[in-house]
Design a protein around this motif. Structure first.
Motif, PDB file in Angstrom:
ATOM      1  N   SER A   1       3.963   3.653  10.917  1.00 15.16           N
ATOM      2  CA  SER A   1       2.832   4.148  10.140  1.00 15.16           C
ATOM      3  C   SER A   1       1.802   3.043   9.989  1.00 15.16           C
ATOM      4  O   SER A   1       2.110   1.849  10.127  1.00 15.16           O
TER       5      SER A   1
ATOM      6  N   ASN B   1      -9.787   5.799   2.755  1.00  7.10           N
ATOM      7  CA  ASN B   1      -8.407   5.419   3.049  1.00  7.10           C
ATOM      8  C   ASN B   1      -7.930   6.320   4.170  1.00  7.10           C
ATOM      9  O   ASN B   1      -7.869   7.544   4.013  1.00  7.10           O
ATOM     10  N   THR B   2      -7.620   5.736   5.311  1.00 14.56           N
ATOM     11  CA  THR B   2      -7.149   6.488   6.468  1.00 14.56           C
ATOM     12  C   THR B   2      -5.734   6.026   6.801  1.00 14.56           C
ATOM     13  O   THR B   2      -5.493   4.823   6.952  1.00 14.56           O
ATOM     14  N   SER B   3      -4.798   6.957   6.899  1.00 16.20           N
ATOM     15  CA  SER B   3      -3.421   6.592   7.229  1.00 16.20           C
ATOM     16  C   SER B   3      -2.832   7.591   8.208  1.00 16.20           C
ATOM     17  O   SER B   3      -3.309   8.732   8.323  1.00 16.20           O
TER      18      SER B   3
ATOM     19  N   ALA C   1       0.873   3.605   1.875  1.00 20.60           N
ATOM     20  CA  ALA C   1       1.219   4.068   3.217  1.00 20.60           C
ATOM     21  C   ALA C   1       2.604   3.605   3.637  1.00 20.60           C
ATOM     22  O   ALA C   1       3.173   4.136   4.596  1.00 20.60           O
ATOM     23  N   SER C   2       3.164   2.612   2.957  1.00 15.59           N
ATOM     24  CA  SER C   2       4.438   2.037   3.375  1.00 15.59           C
ATOM     25  C   SER C   2       5.599   2.397   2.458  1.00 15.59           C
ATOM     26  O   SER C   2       6.712   1.924   2.671  1.00 15.59           O
TER      27      SER C   2
ATOM     28  N   ASP D   1       0.845  -1.192   0.000  1.00 14.07           N
ATOM     29  CA  ASP D   1       0.000   0.000   0.000  1.00 14.07           C
ATOM     30  C   ASP D   1       0.878   1.239   0.000  1.00 14.07           C
ATOM     31  O   ASP D   1       2.027   1.200   0.442  1.00 14.07           O
TER      32      ASP D   1
ATOM     33  N   ALA E   1      -2.376   2.161   8.079  1.00 13.50           N
ATOM     34  CA  ALA E   1      -3.444   2.592   7.180  1.00 13.50           C
ATOM     35  C   ALA E   1      -4.562   1.568   7.195  1.00 13.50           C
ATOM     36  O   ALA E   1      -4.346   0.377   7.500  1.00 13.50           O
ATOM     37  N   TYR E   2      -5.761   2.047   6.871  1.00 15.52           N
ATOM     38  CA  TYR E   2      -6.909   1.152   6.728  1.00 15.52           C
ATOM     39  C   TYR E   2      -7.719   1.609   5.517  1.00 15.52           C
ATOM     40  O   TYR E   2      -8.090   2.787   5.409  1.00 15.52           O
ATOM     41  N   ASN E   3      -7.948   0.668   4.592  1.00 14.73           N
ATOM     42  CA  ASN E   3      -8.724   0.945   3.386  1.00 14.73           C
ATOM     43  C   ASN E   3     -10.002   0.114   3.408  1.00 14.73           C
ATOM     44  O   ASN E   3      -9.961  -1.086   3.734  1.00 14.73           O
TER      45      ASN E   3
END
Length: 759
Positions: A266, A249-251, A195-196, A193, A268-270
């Protein structure tokens, strides 16, 4: 014990005392100091920024040669090779104006140079650039690079295609290690993702010299998140909303760096529902959920630089089959996939007197489950049922397919002492991999794979700004599988034990020079190979993700290819033109074909081989007319043709594509920076060059609109981007969509709003 403790304290005190330091000022060509210039040492993952006086300082550096990168928006990126021989080094630098873009260092190639200095053409795009382009997913954003496409199954599943090659022919690297997650299948995503990661680099063409088997078609290299600048603390969060899928998408992330130590974390959740097509109906079970967590810790001194990273990715992804009524559910129905990927990596550089040794060790644990819908569980799609109940029964369900893949990988390179014109690297790479079955059915057997490769590569710089780079490599792969006899209904599915070995020599040679003083030219010839994977050799069962019965071929040979690549670039302050052409010949190209038979109620497909060739290229320009500094006109065209030696076309070759963009950029005093507005038209031509079991697809054009900026409020930066994709709500089917066989269109209009803040 006291002796060991004394030696440790002496060594620790030496490390703390014998530090190298570099400092200086960064100015522009008008002798004015530049504030906020990023000064970064890529191999150390260590950086800082200039203050109001243009001053920068980095401490605790190795007594060795480093590559220092100076990066600032609106100016040419510069990379300087500096030998740190004294405890303190002062280095002043002047940055020149740049109209088009900031150039960045390339780390997927062995010598870590700027793209303008690189012999091999590599495309690079940052995650932030993907967001401004309105990409809904990471792989969708990568497919915006000319020559790169994606095989998609809805919005949640996508796999990269580089110049017509996909699957195990495209190697994916993340955290500096191979991403191993049963990538032979097109029906599940990458498990990475945005986020990484910080950016993505794409090598188009055989990279087996650098990476071994499975890099025959190219490499997708995800560069991990950077640490915070030295002695700084950062907090950031991002929220994105997607109207079409009612998705979010929350990060979030935190970073802290000191002189020697640095940390980051870090997550995240999608969450997405079924995507809607232009008639407001939904494509059932294209919903998916994904949770990601990353952590990293780094340490550097004058003797060593080391970074340990951990990544966790878990997703539940529906397997779509048909069009249904609009709904708001986000929990996948049967059939669906439950995918978990965990990886740990340790990247270390040991600094010697005039050389260095770099090592990367990694461990990846992939857990893949497929849950199928049994015949007695079918329900009327029009019934008002809560399909959340499907997930509540997970404790009672057993996965039809359950594969656990454990991979230990290693990579060690000795960077030879650098002379004025020559750099060289000796290296050893490999992996030890184990595949195990725990499901009700077996598609591929339990197996062990052992890889080892030895390589040498070097580069020589000539006085006339020309470079020659080449190398040679030997690889050995051993595959051992276990015997399985599976009773399935009235049939016995037999998996014979295999003991296979594959060997290969790879080589490459490239030359970069300047033609007519204005054209940068690159000429590369390279060989690559791909040993058959477990699915191609041993499959004997129903693959629910692809909805077919697959049969492997134990007599398959390794694919071997030769590719010729020519890249030309004409670049001035206000006009950039590029033309890339390639020819790729592949011995023993492996693909899967229908046999016309049926087994267990599914069409039977079997793996086969044929020699093949692919050829085409990418062409485009970027115009920045003077004196309209705020206006950018960009256009690109890509084409690829893939044929078997008997004249038939290869399957799943992307259609020819145009992308045209008008983009404006602006700043408003001190409170709005990096403002932009863009209109893009993506035109995919009809694809009639199809294999025997494919269907042709019609051409279509999509209109995408985007705008955004960075707002500064009380020293807090807010990055805002708004994108409207498929603005005209066009009904279309991508040629590389795995849903086209069911005549299911791709996603309709989608408005994406994103806000990110950083402290």
């Amino acid at each position: 014990m006291k002796i060991y403790l004394t030696l440790f304290l002496v060594a620790a005190s030496y490390i703390s005392i014998a530090q190298q330091k570099i400092s200086g000022t960064v100015t522009n060509n008008h002798n004015k100091p530049l504030f906020g210039v990023e000064v970064f040492v890529e191999e150390l993952q260590k950086g800082t920024s200039t203050d109001e006086n243009g001053y920068y300082e980095l401490t605790n550096l190795p007594n060795n040669t480093i590559h220092l990168i100076y990066n600032y928006l609106g100016y040419e990126t510069q990379i300087k090779t500096i030998a740190l021989k004294n405890e303190e080094t002062v280095f002043e630098i002047i940055l020149e104006d740049a109209v088009f873009h900031m150039e960045e260092i390339i780390i997927s190639t062995p010598f870590n140079k700027l793209q303008s200095e690189n012999v091999m053409k590599v495309d690079k795009i940052t995650v932030q650039q993907l967001k401004t382009k309105g990409a809904a997913t990471l792989i969708e954003g990568v497919s915006l690079i000319p020559g790169v496409s994606q095989v998609s199954t809805g919005t949640g599943i996508g796999k990269p295609v580089i110049r017509g090659l996909r699957g195990n022919r495209v190697l994916v690297y993340s955290q500096g290690i191979r991403l191993e997650n049963q990538q032979f299948g097109d029906e599940h995503g990458l498990g990475v993702d945005d986020a990484s990661i910080e950016s993505i680099e794409v090598i188009k063409g055989p990279a087996s010299l650098l990476y071994g088997s499975d890099a025959l078609g190219g490499v997708l290299y995800f560069t991990p998140l950077k640490f915070a600048d030295e002695n700084t603390f950062n907090v950031y969060a991002n929220q994105t909303y997607f109207t079409n899928t009612d998705g979010s998408n929350t990060s979030f992330g935190v970073k802290q760096s000191y002189n020697s130590w640095k940390f980051l974390a870090s997550g995240a959740y999608n969450s997405h529902g079924d995507y809607k097509i232009p008639d407001n109906k939904s494509v059932l079970n294209t919903r998916f959920n994904e949770a990601i967590f990353n952590a990293a810790i780094g340490f550097n001194s004058n003797l060593i630089s080391s970074v340990a990273r951990f990544n966790f990715n878990h997703s539940n992804v529906g397997i779509p089959e048909e069009i249904g009524a609009e709904n708001t559910f986000k929990t996948p129905m049967l059939p669906y996939q439950d995918l978990t990927n965990k990886s740990v990596s340790l990247n270390t550089i040991f600094y010697l007197n005039n050389s260095k040794i770099s090592t990367v060790f990694g461990y990846t644990k992939n857990d893949r489950k497929e849950f199928e819908e049994h015949h007695d569980e079918h329900a009327d799609d029009d019934d008002d049922h809560d399909d959340h109940d499907d997930h509540q029964d997970d404790e009672e369900l057993h996965p039809s397919l359950h594969l656990k893949l454990n991979t230990f990988s290693y990579d060690a390179k000795w960077h030879l002492p650098k002379t004025k014109n020559f750099e060289g690297i000796f290296g050893v790479q490999g992996m030890l991999q184990n595949n195990s079955n725990y499901g009700e059915e077996i598609l591929i057997p339990d197996a062990t794979i052992n890889d080892i490769g030895l390589l040498f590569t070097g580069t020589y710089d000539f006085k006339n700004n020309s470079n020659l780079q080449g190398g040679i490599r030997f690889d050995y792969r051993a595959i051992d599988t276990e015997e399985h006899i599976i009773q399935h209904e009235d049939e016995l599915h037999v998996f014979d034990a295999l003991d296979k070995n594959y060997e290969n020599f790879s080589a490459s040679l490239g030359y970069k020079t300047t033609l007519f003083k204005v054209i940068t030219s690159r000429f590369n010839a390279a060989t690559g190979f791909k040993a058959p994977n477990l699915a191609e050799l041993t499959s004997n069962g129903v693959h629910h993700g692809s909805n077919r019965f697959e049969i492997g071929n134990p007599d398959l040979k390794s694919e071997r290819n030769v590719q010729l690549d020519v890249a030309l670039e004409y670049d001035t302050k206000h006009f950039e033109l590029f033309a890339n052409g390639f020819y790729n010949y592949i011995d023993n190209y492996i693909f899967i074909n229908p046999t016309g038979d049926f087994e267990d109620g599914y069409d039977v497909y079997k793996y086969t081989q044929e020699n093949a060739e692919l050829y085409g290229g990418e062409f485009g320009f970027h115009l920045h007319p003077h004196p309209l500094d705020w206006l950018h006109l960009q256009s690109s065209y890509e084409t690829v043709i893939g044929k078997q030696s008997n004249g038939d076309y290869l399957p799943l070759i992307p259609a020819n594509k145009f992308i045209n963009t008008i983009r404006t950029e602006f700043n408003i005093k001190d409170w709005l920076n990096k403002g932009f507005a863009a209109i893009t038209v993506e035109s995919n031509l009809e694809q009639n060059n199809v294999s025997d079991f494919e269907t042709a697809t019609e051409g279509y054009s999509l209109l995408n609109i985007g705008a955004g900026a960075t707002f500064v409020v009380s020293r807090i930066n807010f990055d805002v981007s708004l994108n409207l994709n498929n603005a005209l709500d066009k009904t279309y089917i991508s040629h590389l969509s795995r849903l086209k066989a069911n005549n299911i269109p791709n996603i309709g209009r989608n408005f994406i709003a994103s806000v990110k803040f950083k402290l």
